[in-house]
Design a protein around this motif. Structure first.
Motif, PDB file in Angstrom:
ATOM      1  N   ASP A   1      47.675  30.593  46.881  1.00  0.00           N
ATOM      2  CA  ASP A   1      48.584  31.575  46.284  1.00  0.00           C
ATOM      3  C   ASP A   1      48.116  31.949  44.876  1.00  0.00           C
ATOM      4  OD1 ASP A   1      50.384  31.582  48.501  1.00  0.00           O
ATOM      5  OD2 ASP A   1      51.253  29.709  47.769  1.00  0.00           O
ATOM      6  N   VAL A   2      47.681  30.935  44.116  1.00  0.00           N
ATOM      7  CA  VAL A   2      47.154  31.193  42.782  1.00  0.00           C
ATOM      8  C   VAL A   2      45.929  32.090  42.878  1.00  0.00           C
ATOM      9  CG1 VAL A   2      46.103  30.123  40.737  1.00  0.00           C
ATOM     10  CG2 VAL A   2      48.091  29.049  41.832  1.00  0.00           C
ATOM     11  N   GLU A   3      45.081  31.808  43.849  1.00  0.00           N
ATOM     12  CA  GLU A   3      43.864  32.612  44.034  1.00  0.00           C
ATOM     13  C   GLU A   3      44.226  34.051  44.431  1.00  0.00           C
ATOM     14  OE1 GLU A   3      40.031  33.952  44.298  1.00  0.00           O
ATOM     15  OE2 GLU A   3      40.807  32.157  43.306  1.00  0.00           O
ATOM     16  N   THR A   4      45.238  34.196  45.256  1.00  0.00           N
ATOM     17  CA  THR A   4      45.678  35.536  45.662  1.00  0.00           C
ATOM     18  C   THR A   4      46.087  36.360  44.449  1.00  0.00           C
ATOM     19  OG1 THR A   4      46.414  34.784  47.840  1.00  0.00           O
ATOM     20  CG2 THR A   4      47.402  36.806  47.009  1.00  0.00           C
ATOM     21  N   ILE A   5      46.802  35.703  43.507  1.00  0.00           N
ATOM     22  CA  ILE A   5      47.256  36.433  42.313  1.00  0.00           C
ATOM     23  C   ILE A   5      46.085  36.734  41.389  1.00  0.00           C
ATOM     24  CG2 ILE A   5      48.826  36.387  40.336  1.00  0.00           C
ATOM     25  CD1 ILE A   5      50.580  34.422  41.959  1.00  0.00           C
ATOM     26  N   LEU A   6      45.221  35.758  41.193  1.00  0.00           N
ATOM     27  CA  LEU A   6      44.038  35.996  40.359  1.00  0.00           C
ATOM     28  C   LEU A   6      43.178  37.127  40.944  1.00  0.00           C
ATOM     29  CD1 LEU A   6      42.837  32.437  39.315  1.00  0.00           C
ATOM     30  CD2 LEU A   6      43.243  34.354  37.760  1.00  0.00           C
ATOM     31  N   ASN A   7      43.180  37.204  42.254  1.00  0.00           N
ATOM     32  CA  ASN A   7      42.366  38.205  42.948  1.00  0.00           C
ATOM     33  C   ASN A   7      43.164  39.493  43.190  1.00  0.00           C
ATOM     34  OD1 ASN A   7      39.780  38.741  43.961  1.00  0.00           O
ATOM     35  ND2 ASN A   7      40.454  38.418  46.072  1.00  0.00           N
ATOM     36  N   TRP A   8      44.096  39.765  42.267  1.00  0.00           N
ATOM     37  CA  TRP A   8      45.031  40.884  42.420  1.00  0.00           C
ATOM     38  C   TRP A   8      44.333  42.220  42.679  1.00  0.00           C
ATOM     39  CZ3 TRP A   8      45.533  45.157  39.103  1.00  0.00           C
ATOM     40  CH2 TRP A   8      46.612  46.009  39.395  1.00  0.00           C
ATOM     41  N   GLU A   9      43.203  42.446  42.028  1.00  0.00           N
ATOM     42  CA  GLU A   9      42.488  43.718  42.198  1.00  0.00           C
ATOM     43  C   GLU A   9      42.277  44.045  43.675  1.00  0.00           C
ATOM     44  OE1 GLU A   9      41.140  46.007  40.097  1.00  0.00           O
ATOM     45  OE2 GLU A   9      40.922  45.080  38.142  1.00  0.00           O
ATOM     46  N   LYS A  10      42.035  43.009  44.450  1.00  0.00           N
ATOM     47  CA  LYS A  10      41.800  43.194  45.891  1.00  0.00           C
ATOM     48  C   LYS A  10      43.077  42.952  46.692  1.00  0.00           C
ATOM     49  CE  LYS A  10      38.748  41.696  49.623  1.00  0.00           C
ATOM     50  NZ  LYS A  10      38.465  40.445  50.282  1.00  0.00           N
ATOM     51  N   SER A  11      43.787  41.879  46.376  1.00  0.00           N
ATOM     52  CA  SER A  11      44.919  41.457  47.216  1.00  0.00           C
ATOM     53  C   SER A  11      46.089  42.437  47.165  1.00  0.00           C
ATOM     54  CB  SER A  11      45.393  40.059  46.813  1.00  0.00           C
ATOM     55  OG  SER A  11      45.791  40.017  45.463  1.00  0.00           O
ATOM     56  N   GLN A  12      46.198  43.253  46.080  1.00  0.00           N
ATOM     57  CA  GLN A  12      47.295  44.228  46.000  1.00  0.00           C
ATOM     58  C   GLN A  12      47.249  45.227  47.147  1.00  0.00           C
ATOM     59  OE1 GLN A  12      46.896  47.474  43.113  1.00  0.00           O
ATOM     60  NE2 GLN A  12      44.954  46.587  42.451  1.00  0.00           N
ATOM     61  N   HIS A  13      46.071  45.432  47.721  1.00  0.00           N
ATOM     62  CA  HIS A  13      45.916  46.412  48.804  1.00  0.00           C
ATOM     63  C   HIS A  13      46.018  45.771  50.186  1.00  0.00           C
ATOM     64  CE1 HIS A  13      44.757  49.257  45.735  1.00  0.00           C
ATOM     65  NE2 HIS A  13      43.725  48.506  45.361  1.00  0.00           N
ATOM     66  N   GLU A  14      46.257  44.464  50.233  1.00  0.00           N
ATOM     67  CA  GLU A  14      46.240  43.744  51.503  1.00  0.00           C
ATOM     68  C   GLU A  14      47.613  43.250  51.933  1.00  0.00           C
ATOM     69  OE1 GLU A  14      43.472  40.673  50.551  1.00  0.00           O
ATOM     70  OE2 GLU A  14      41.704  41.937  50.919  1.00  0.00           O
ATOM     71  N   ALA A  15      48.661  43.679  51.225  1.00  0.00           N
ATOM     72  CA  ALA A  15      50.023  43.216  51.518  1.00  0.00           C
ATOM     73  C   ALA A  15      50.084  41.692  51.563  1.00  0.00           C
ATOM     74  CB  ALA A  15      50.526  43.813  52.832  1.00  0.00           C
ATOM     75  N   ALA A  16      49.336  41.048  50.644  1.00  0.00           N
ATOM     76  CA  ALA A  16      49.295  39.582  50.618  1.00  0.00           C
ATOM     77  C   ALA A  16      50.631  39.030  50.118  1.00  0.00           C
ATOM     78  CB  ALA A  16      48.155  39.116  49.710  1.00  0.00           C
ATOM     79  N   GLU A  17      51.057  37.970  50.744  1.00  0.00           N
ATOM     80  CA  GLU A  17      52.351  37.356  50.430  1.00  0.00           C
ATOM     81  C   GLU A  17      52.173  36.217  49.432  1.00  0.00           C
ATOM     82  OE1 GLU A  17      55.550  34.453  52.735  1.00  0.00           O
ATOM     83  OE2 GLU A  17      54.022  35.541  53.873  1.00  0.00           O
ATOM     84  N   ILE A  18      53.062  36.174  48.425  1.00  0.00           N
ATOM     85  CA  ILE A  18      53.048  35.060  47.464  1.00  0.00           C
ATOM     86  C   ILE A  18      54.476  34.564  47.248  1.00  0.00           C
ATOM     87  CG2 ILE A  18      50.969  35.818  46.232  1.00  0.00           C
ATOM     88  CD1 ILE A  18      52.974  36.860  44.017  1.00  0.00           C
ATOM     89  N   PRO A  19      54.641  33.299  46.855  1.00  0.00           N
ATOM     90  CA  PRO A  19      55.961  32.801  46.490  1.00  0.00           C
ATOM     91  C   PRO A  19      56.174  32.978  44.987  1.00  0.00           C
ATOM     92  CG  PRO A  19      54.434  30.970  46.660  1.00  0.00           C
ATOM     93  CD  PRO A  19      53.641  32.220  46.912  1.00  0.00           C
ATOM     94  N   PHE A  20      57.424  33.144  44.576  1.00  0.00           N
ATOM     95  CA  PHE A  20      57.741  33.253  43.154  1.00  0.00           C
ATOM     96  C   PHE A  20      59.055  32.536  42.872  1.00  0.00           C
ATOM     97  CE2 PHE A  20      59.853  35.765  39.681  1.00  0.00           C
ATOM     98  CZ  PHE A  20      59.087  35.253  38.635  1.00  0.00           C
ATOM     99  N   LYS A  21      59.018  31.645  41.889  1.00  0.00           N
ATOM    100  CA  LYS A  21      60.234  30.951  41.462  1.00  0.00           C
ATOM    101  C   LYS A  21      60.636  31.456  40.081  1.00  0.00           C
ATOM    102  CE  LYS A  21      60.559  26.514  43.823  1.00  0.00           C
ATOM    103  NZ  LYS A  21      60.859  25.089  43.606  1.00  0.00           N
TER     104      LYS A  21
END
Length: 890
Positions: free
Chosen positions: A57-77
């Motif tokens: 999940d941390v990697e997904t956020i760091l990789n935002w440039e790419k993951s924003q276009h992939e409908a990637a799911e992340i948790p947020f507290k």
């Protein structure tokens, strides 16, 4: 924790704290991230345990440039939850009912307890019953307690029974302004001394106002908020971030309201639903925090998840002015700077990578309003009179009212206070300075006072058919209006303080003068409301007022004086003063005039005086007696507070959901059906199913109160679902809360039709167009349909929060494929529908719908994440949470 190596010490004024050092990730992607995405990253790093939050999940956020276009799911507290009483009462009712359910299932009910701090501000209960006099405030607050004593008692019980629940008593102000001025931490410190950015989710869609202070916040459904209270992370698709660059300065005669209505139109045209908007550029440095908060507040109207303004030096100045301690200020600055979260908007090098960038030159902003039926329909001030007049005879639409030409010039005489006055189409009958959108902003509030002062000096008066009111966002507004000497001028025009809370904007506008209301009804007049709020959907402000315009507090006073919206403000006089005609230009103050009086009269001690005893409340609040027990003693005679039925018969193991077979369409709806249409918050009609229920419980019509006030009673709310008099249902013969019951061929009240379908053993679905569920984030807009038997909604598109709420209650959200809708598919709504939902359904799968006429078509399943599917398989998010808490401990 996985990232414990990033935990560093930081000393602030001799006190040692810890924080997760994101710079120490030594990842070049971090410096390119928008600040709002860095906030999501920090929370993921801090909570990363390999289970709820994973390294991926941390990697997904760091990789935002790419993951924003992939409908990637992340948790947020988030750091905390914010409630107001309309949404807070049902949330606390659900928590109390969950305690009963846990006990019934043989476990410890005290496990149902907020683990995330919850702030609840009681601000939606006060109504404009009394107005235009010095006693209005006291009278309205007295009536508020008489009407809502049972609800207030219940909330006071909740504060005692649940940990981590802070109640801000009624009479304190509007929730979002109290959040801005008092509750917001900006940077939090937990019990272990770990610092982290403040973030909040709230059950009111305008929670986004706090984004103006650099606190990441947005509205969620009440159901989702309850899960967050109980420690569950929000599951979200990582958003695209639109960078909105502001340059230049505002012109002399434009206001923050003009700015926000322009931004709302621009972003609505772009399409930002489900996206973050982050503001940057040198123009932001020229905006006060109140201006930024005004822009952030309207976020739901332009459709984004947040409208975020990162923290800068001006934010720190505001925090100092509003009474935060020197230590807090140093802690905020030092922490944010250490993590590269503090910005300088004038620095040309500050420009993170954004999905797309818009630019606005503030010098191009010109005066405007918005309406008459939607907040994003901007109208230039110079065009309003023409647009209103032409709209009278246009076909019924978001601008049109469908009158015949010979009806459009109707004039009606009414006698008020012994004098004869003229009412016509366009007459202003409500003029309200109200709502968090503007009353947080001293520039427009003092500007309204200056308009009033100039008008009084020139001898202008407000016509008696105009219902005037002033409901400040907090007591601080009163103090600076008094200090400036402008409050008496507002009062001379009838703008006496009517209450501290969300009043006209939420529909608590109270009754019109009896003679005015009678004239409107008998002559079918299209009269107007002008308010400084953020919502103007049909039927929301007042059932008798069909045209409603959002405007700055200054324009609220101008149109109140004019008494009509079809006035050409450039060329026609507003009225006759002592020495002849008075024009708009004669009473409109400049920026410089307003700035001078603001600098002299908005003082830090006002904030300290107002908030030092805010939790104590009035004598009436202090005298309330509430039960002293961990389980709530439900009163079967209560028509306000009733045990929620959602857990009746619940078992520890969930029953797998079944296919939807041969369901009837309860409703066939068009575009932009709002939560006001689905779950009204205003007054209860005397000829409605809810009225029949209350009458059967010996409640007199004068004591019906509002739907909003009765959200703690499912019997009222199920009957109030789709009870809006402006609902356009293709299965009904006319506008209103009726529908066609297919088997019998009868046209019935919608609740009665739903009840009849249920008694016959039929499921029901809803057909809808675009933006289904837009507007306020009302959990009852999902709970009510569930109790009416609705199993699925098939729409062209969904508002973000409402889609989440539907899933939270176990209702299936399905979306027509691109280019298709009920009409294009030839659906009348009188068919029966079978929807097969496979057990291995995945996010984004297509689902087949077959009608009794043999037509088959595909729809998109709008379960966007695996977590949402998990909630659905448990029958909703709350049963899931109960089972999770029980199974975790056993």
């Amino acid at each position: 924790m996985v990232y414990s190596t990033l935990l560093k010490e930081i000393k602030i004024e001799g006190k040692t704290y810890k924080y997760y050092d994101l710079v120490a990730l030594k990842d070049e992607r971090y410096e390119k991230l928008p600040i709002s995405i860095r906030y999501l990253l920090e929370a993921a790093v801090r909570y990363c345990d390999g289970f709820h939050v994973r390294q991926s999940d941390v990697e997904t956020i760091l990789n935002w440039e790419k993951s924003q276009h992939e409908a990637a799911e992340i948790p947020f507290k988030p750091a905390r939850v914010l409630l107001q009483d309309f949404t807070g009462v049902p949330a606390v009712v659900d928590l109390a009912a969950m305690r009963d359910a846990v006990k019934t299932l043989g476990d410890d009910p005290s496990k149902i307890n907020p683990v995330c701090p919850v702030d609840l501000v009681i601000d939606h209960s006060v109504q404009v019953d009394s107005y235009g006099n010095l006693d209005a405030l006291e009278k309205n607050q007295t009536i508020e307690f008489e009407r809502n004593k049972e609800r207030f008692n219940f909330l006071k019980w909740g504060q005692k029974a649940f940990k981590n629940l802070l109640i801000v008593p009624p009479g304190s102000g509007i929730v979002h302004q109290v959040n801005l001025e008092y509750l917001a931490r900006t940077v939090c410190a937990d019990d272990a001394g770990i610092l982290f950015p403040d973030s909040v989710v709230g059950t009111d869609s305008h929670t986004t106002m706090i984004d103006g202070l650099g606190v990441l916040g947005w509205g969620v459904g009440g159901i989702e908020a309850e899960a967050v209270m109980l420690g569950q992370p929000i599951s979200m698709v990582i958003p695209e971030v639109i960078g909105y660059k502001l340059v230049g300065k505002m012109p002399q005669f434009a206001t923050s309201t003009d700015l926000v209505l322009t931004i709302t139109k621009n972003l609505r045209d772009l399409g930002v639903v489900g996206k973050f908007v982050e503001f940057f550029g040198p123009g932001v440095a020229n905006l006060s925090i109140a201006d930024r908060a005004t822009v952030a507040n309207m976020c739901p109207e332009y459709g984004a998840t947040v409208g975020f303004f990162p923290v800068d030096q001006r934010t720190i100045q505001y925090l100092k002015q509003t009474g935060r301690t020197e230590h807090q200020l140093n802690r905020i600055q030092d922490y944010l700077k250490a993590n590269n979260l503090f910005v300088d908007y004038t620095d040309p090098k500050f420009s993170p990578n954004y999905t797309k960038v818009l630019e606005l030159d503030l010098s191009t902003i010109s005066p405007c309003v918005s309406g008459p039926k939607r907040p994003h329909d901007q109208v230039a001030l110079t065009h309003l009179h023409k647009e209103f007049k032409s709209g009278l005879t246009e076909k019924v639409s978001f601008k049109g009212f469908g009158l015949k030409t010979d009806e459009s010039n109707k004039i009606v005489k009414v006698t008020l206070n012994g004098e004869e006055h003229t009412l016509k189409h366009g007459s202003v009958v409500i003029s309200a300075i109200t709502s968090c959108t503007n009353t947080s902003n001293p520039s427009v509030m003092l500007g309204a006072g200056l308009v009033a002062k100039k008008a009084v000096e020139l001898g202008l008066k407000v016509p008696p058919y105009v219902k005037t009111s002033l409901s400040p966002g907090s007591g601080v507004v009163t103090k600076y209006l008094e200090a400036s000497g402008l409050l008496p001028d507002l009062e001379k025009l009838g703008y006496y303080i009517a209450g501290y809370g969300c009043m006209t904007c939420i529909g608590n506008s109270g009754p019109l003068d009896e003679a005015v209301g009678k004239a409107v009804d008998e002559n079918d007049l299209v009269v107007a409301g002008v308010l400084s709020g953020n919502r103007n959907f049909e039927g929301r402000i007042h059932a008798q007022v069909r045209a409603n315009y959002l405007a700055s507090p200054m324009l609220v006073v101008v149109y109140g004086l004019a008494g009509r919206v079809d006035i050409d403000l450039e060329n026609e006089p507003i009225g006759q003063g002592t020495n002849g005609p008075v024009y708009f230009r004669d009473i409109w103050p400049s920026h410089d005039e307003i700035a001078k009086i603001e600098e002299e009269n908005v003082r830090p001690q006002f904030f300290n005086e107002v908030y030092s005893n805010i939790q104590k409340g009035s004598e009436q609040w202090q005298e309330l007696e509430c039960p002293d027990s961990s389980l709530y003693p439900w009163d079967s005679n209560s028509t306000y507070i009733k045990q929620a039925p959602f857990f009746h018969g619940m078992e520890i193991a969930p029953t797998p959901p079944t296919a939807i077979l041969n369901a009837f369409a309860l409703l066939n709806l068009g575009d932009s059906v709002t939560t006001d249409h689905i779950s009204p918050a205003g007054s209860i009609s005397r000829v409605s199913p809810a009225a029949r229920y209350l009458t059967s419980r010996n409640v007199a019509p004068k004591d019906f109160n509002t739907y909003g006030a009765r959200r703690g009673n499912d019997e009222v709310m199920a009957r109030g679902t789709f009870a809006n008099i402006r609902l356009v249902n293709k299965l009904a013969s006319k506008v209103g809360p009726k529908t066609f019951h297919v088997p019998s061929g009868q046209e019935l009240d919608i609740y009665d039709a739903a009840d009849k379908y249920r008694s016959e053993g039929h499921s029901v679905i809803i057909l809808a167009g675009k933006e289904y569920g837009c507007g306020s984030s009302r959990d009852w807009a999902a709970k009510g349909p569930l109790l009416q038997g609705v199993r699925a909604v098939i729409a062209q598109s969904f508002e973000r929060i409402h889609r989440s709420n539907l899933i939270g209650m176990g209702i299936v959200p399905l979306q027509f494929l691109e280019g298709e809708n009920a009409d294009s598919l030839g659906l009348t709504g009188k068919e029966q529908f079978t929807i097969e939902l496979p057990h291995d359904l995945k996010p984004g799968n297509h689902v087949t719908v077959e009608t009794s006429q043999g037509k088959k078509f595909k729809v998109l399943s709008r379960f966007d994440t695996e977590v949402e599917l998990t909630y659905y398989r448990h029958g909703g998010i709350l049963p899931y949470m109960i089972r999770k808490l029980i199974n975790t401990s056993n």
